[in-house]
Write a protein that holds these residues in place. Structure first.
Motif, PDB file in Angstrom:
ATOM      1  N   GLY A  40     -46.955 -38.763  88.761  1.00  9.08           N
ATOM      2  CA  GLY A  40     -48.010 -38.146  87.963  1.00  9.08           C
ATOM      3  C   GLY A  40     -48.870 -37.215  88.790  1.00  9.08           C
ATOM      4  O   GLY A  40     -49.219 -36.109  88.359  1.00  9.08           O
ATOM      5  N   THR A  41     -49.187 -37.659  89.995  1.00 12.23           N
ATOM      6  CA  THR A  41     -49.981 -36.822  90.900  1.00 12.23           C
ATOM      7  C   THR A  41     -49.217 -35.557  91.270  1.00 12.23           C
ATOM      8  O   THR A  41     -49.782 -34.461  91.269  1.00 12.23           O
ATOM      9  N   ALA A  42     -47.925 -35.696  91.574  1.00 12.63           N
ATOM     10  CA  ALA A  42     -47.116 -34.528  91.935  1.00 12.63           C
ATOM     11  C   ALA A  42     -47.015 -33.553  90.764  1.00 12.63           C
ATOM     12  O   ALA A  42     -47.082 -32.330  90.958  1.00 12.63           O
ATOM     13  N   PHE A  43     -46.870 -34.060  89.554  1.00 10.20           N
ATOM     14  CA  PHE A  43     -46.783 -33.196  88.379  1.00 10.20           C
ATOM     15  C   PHE A  43     -48.073 -32.394  88.185  1.00 10.20           C
ATOM     16  O   PHE A  43     -48.034 -31.181  87.952  1.00 10.20           O
ATOM     17  N   ILE A  44     -49.197 -33.071  88.298  1.00  7.41           N
ATOM     18  CA  ILE A  44     -50.482 -32.388  88.106  1.00  7.41           C
ATOM     19  C   ILE A  44     -50.727 -31.367  89.216  1.00  7.41           C
ATOM     20  O   ILE A  44     -51.183 -30.245  88.954  1.00  7.41           O
ATOM     21  N   LEU A  45     -50.404 -31.743  90.458  1.00  2.00           N
ATOM     22  CA  LEU A  45     -50.602 -30.798  91.566  1.00  2.00           C
ATOM     23  C   LEU A  45     -49.663 -29.602  91.456  1.00  2.00           C
ATOM     24  O   LEU A  45     -50.040 -28.472  91.799  1.00  2.00           O
ATOM     25  N   ALA A  46     -48.432 -29.836  90.982  1.00  2.00           N
ATOM     26  CA  ALA A  46     -47.502 -28.721  90.789  1.00  2.00           C
ATOM     27  C   ALA A  46     -48.020 -27.783  89.707  1.00  2.00           C
ATOM     28  O   ALA A  46     -47.928 -26.550  89.840  1.00  2.00           O
ATOM     29  N   ALA A  47     -48.579 -28.342  88.638  1.00  3.29           N
ATOM     30  CA  ALA A  47     -49.158 -27.504  87.590  1.00  3.29           C
ATOM     31  C   ALA A  47     -50.337 -26.701  88.130  1.00  3.29           C
ATOM     32  O   ALA A  47     -50.492 -25.517  87.809  1.00  3.29           O
ATOM     33  N   LEU A  48     -51.173 -27.323  88.957  1.00  6.45           N
ATOM     34  CA  LEU A  48     -52.289 -26.590  89.569  1.00  6.45           C
ATOM     35  C   LEU A  48     -51.788 -25.489  90.498  1.00  6.45           C
ATOM     36  O   LEU A  48     -52.361 -24.401  90.557  1.00  6.45           O
ATOM     37  N   ALA A  49     -50.704 -25.769  91.236  1.00 11.47           N
ATOM     38  CA  ALA A  49     -50.167 -24.773  92.155  1.00 11.47           C
ATOM     39  C   ALA A  49     -49.602 -23.572  91.401  1.00 11.47           C
ATOM     40  O   ALA A  49     -49.729 -22.430  91.846  1.00 11.47           O
ATOM     41  N   VAL A  50     -48.987 -23.824  90.249  1.00  8.56           N
ATOM     42  CA  VAL A  50     -48.378 -22.734  89.482  1.00  8.56           C
ATOM     43  C   VAL A  50     -49.409 -22.013  88.617  1.00  8.56           C
ATOM     44  O   VAL A  50     -49.431 -20.784  88.559  1.00  8.56           O
ATOM     45  N   LEU A  51     -50.261 -22.769  87.958  1.00  4.90           N
ATOM     46  CA  LEU A  51     -51.169 -22.186  86.971  1.00  4.90           C
ATOM     47  C   LEU A  51     -52.572 -21.902  87.502  1.00  4.90           C
ATOM     48  O   LEU A  51     -53.342 -21.200  86.837  1.00  4.90           O
ATOM     49  N   GLY A  52     -52.915 -22.460  88.652  1.00  6.50           N
ATOM     50  CA  GLY A  52     -54.265 -22.280  89.178  1.00  6.50           C
ATOM     51  C   GLY A  52     -54.461 -20.916  89.811  1.00  6.50           C
ATOM     52  O   GLY A  52     -53.520 -20.158  90.044  1.00  6.50           O
ATOM     53  N   GLY A  53     -55.690 -20.611  90.089  1.00  5.92           N
ATOM     54  CA  GLY A  53     -55.993 -19.345  90.766  1.00  5.92           C
ATOM     55  C   GLY A  53     -55.625 -19.435  92.243  1.00  5.92           C
ATOM     56  O   GLY A  53     -54.994 -20.379  92.701  1.00  5.92           O
ATOM     57  N   ASP A  54     -56.051 -18.435  92.999  1.00  7.04           N
ATOM     58  CA  ASP A  54     -55.705 -18.385  94.424  1.00  7.04           C
ATOM     59  C   ASP A  54     -56.234 -19.596  95.193  1.00  7.04           C
ATOM     60  O   ASP A  54     -55.512 -20.194  95.997  1.00  7.04           O
ATOM     61  N   ALA A  55     -57.474 -19.957  94.965  1.00  6.27           N
ATOM     62  CA  ALA A  55     -58.074 -21.082  95.696  1.00  6.27           C
ATOM     63  C   ALA A  55     -57.422 -22.405  95.287  1.00  6.27           C
ATOM     64  O   ALA A  55     -57.137 -23.246  96.129  1.00  6.27           O
ATOM     65  N   LEU A  56     -57.181 -22.590  93.989  1.00  8.50           N
ATOM     66  CA  LEU A  56     -56.558 -23.831  93.530  1.00  8.50           C
ATOM     67  C   LEU A  56     -55.109 -23.949  93.987  1.00  8.50           C
ATOM     68  O   LEU A  56     -54.627 -25.038  94.264  1.00  8.50           O
ATOM     69  N   THR A  57     -54.412 -22.828  94.058  1.00  8.81           N
ATOM     70  CA  THR A  57     -53.016 -22.859  94.486  1.00  8.81           C
ATOM     71  C   THR A  57     -52.902 -23.356  95.923  1.00  8.81           C
ATOM     72  O   THR A  57     -52.090 -24.222  96.229  1.00  8.81           O
ATOM     73  N   ASP A  58     -53.722 -22.801  96.810  1.00 12.05           N
ATOM     74  CA  ASP A  58     -53.685 -23.232  98.211  1.00 12.05           C
ATOM     75  C   ASP A  58     -54.065 -24.705  98.342  1.00 12.05           C
ATOM     76  O   ASP A  58     -53.425 -25.452  99.088  1.00 12.05           O
ATOM     77  N   PHE A  59     -55.081 -25.123  97.618  1.00 11.53           N
ATOM     78  CA  PHE A  59     -55.525 -26.513  97.657  1.00 11.53           C
ATOM     79  C   PHE A  59     -54.430 -27.443  97.126  1.00 11.53           C
ATOM     80  O   PHE A  59     -54.126 -28.471  97.733  1.00 11.53           O
ATOM     81  N   ALA A  60     -53.821 -27.086  96.013  1.00  9.82           N
ATOM     82  CA  ALA A  60     -52.773 -27.919  95.420  1.00  9.82           C
ATOM     83  C   ALA A  60     -51.549 -27.988  96.328  1.00  9.82           C
ATOM     84  O   ALA A  60     -50.930 -29.055  96.463  1.00  9.82           O
ATOM     85  N   LEU A  61     -51.188 -26.889  96.960  1.00  4.98           N
ATOM     86  CA  LEU A  61     -50.044 -26.908  97.886  1.00  4.98           C
ATOM     87  C   LEU A  61     -50.324 -27.798  99.087  1.00  4.98           C
ATOM     88  O   LEU A  61     -49.440 -28.539  99.545  1.00  4.98           O
ATOM     89  N   ALA A  62     -51.534 -27.750  99.600  1.00  5.10           N
ATOM     90  CA  ALA A  62     -51.893 -28.623 100.723  1.00  5.10           C
ATOM     91  C   ALA A  62     -51.806 -30.088 100.317  1.00  5.10           C
ATOM     92  O   ALA A  62     -51.282 -30.927 101.063  1.00  5.10           O
ATOM     93  N   LEU A  63     -52.283 -30.415  99.121  1.00  2.00           N
ATOM     94  CA  LEU A  63     -52.201 -31.799  98.651  1.00  2.00           C
ATOM     95  C   LEU A  63     -50.757 -32.217  98.377  1.00  2.00           C
ATOM     96  O   LEU A  63     -50.378 -33.364  98.627  1.00  2.00           O
TER      97      LEU A  63
END
Length: 89
Positions: A40-63
């Motif tokens: 569940g965590t991986a799914f949500i972080l992947a969605a943030l990495a794909v759909l988030g802005g520049d700052a959220l993408t970097d943060f989600a990829l790090a997580l």
């Protein structure tokens, strides 16, 4: 507050069960929850990495990298449990 054995659902017959059986039961109850939580965590972080802005993408990829790397040393076949037979004298 209930005693720990009642809170966990233990009974008198469980006190006489071998440790290996209790450990197996605990693992079988815990592992599916851990896997579902991780997925569940991986799914949500992947969605943030794909759909988030520049700052959220970097943060989600790090997580996501941390989520993938963190359990690796504990699951490694080279990890050895301390032996009880080699206790210090």
């Amino acid at each position: 507050m209930r005693p720990l054995n009642l809170a966990l659902g233990w009974t008198r017959r469980d006190r006489k069960m071998p440790f290996a059986r209790i450990a197996n039961q605990a693992l079988r109850q815990t592992l599916p929850r851990a896997v579902c939580t991780g997925m569940g965590t991986a799914f949500i972080l992947a969605a943030l990495a794909v759909l988030g802005g520049d700052a959220l993408t970097d943060f989600a990829l790090a997580l996501l990298i941390g989520l993938a790397v963190a359990p690796t040393p504990r699951c490694s076949p080279s990890h050895r449990w301390p032996s009880t037979s080699q206790a210090p004298h």
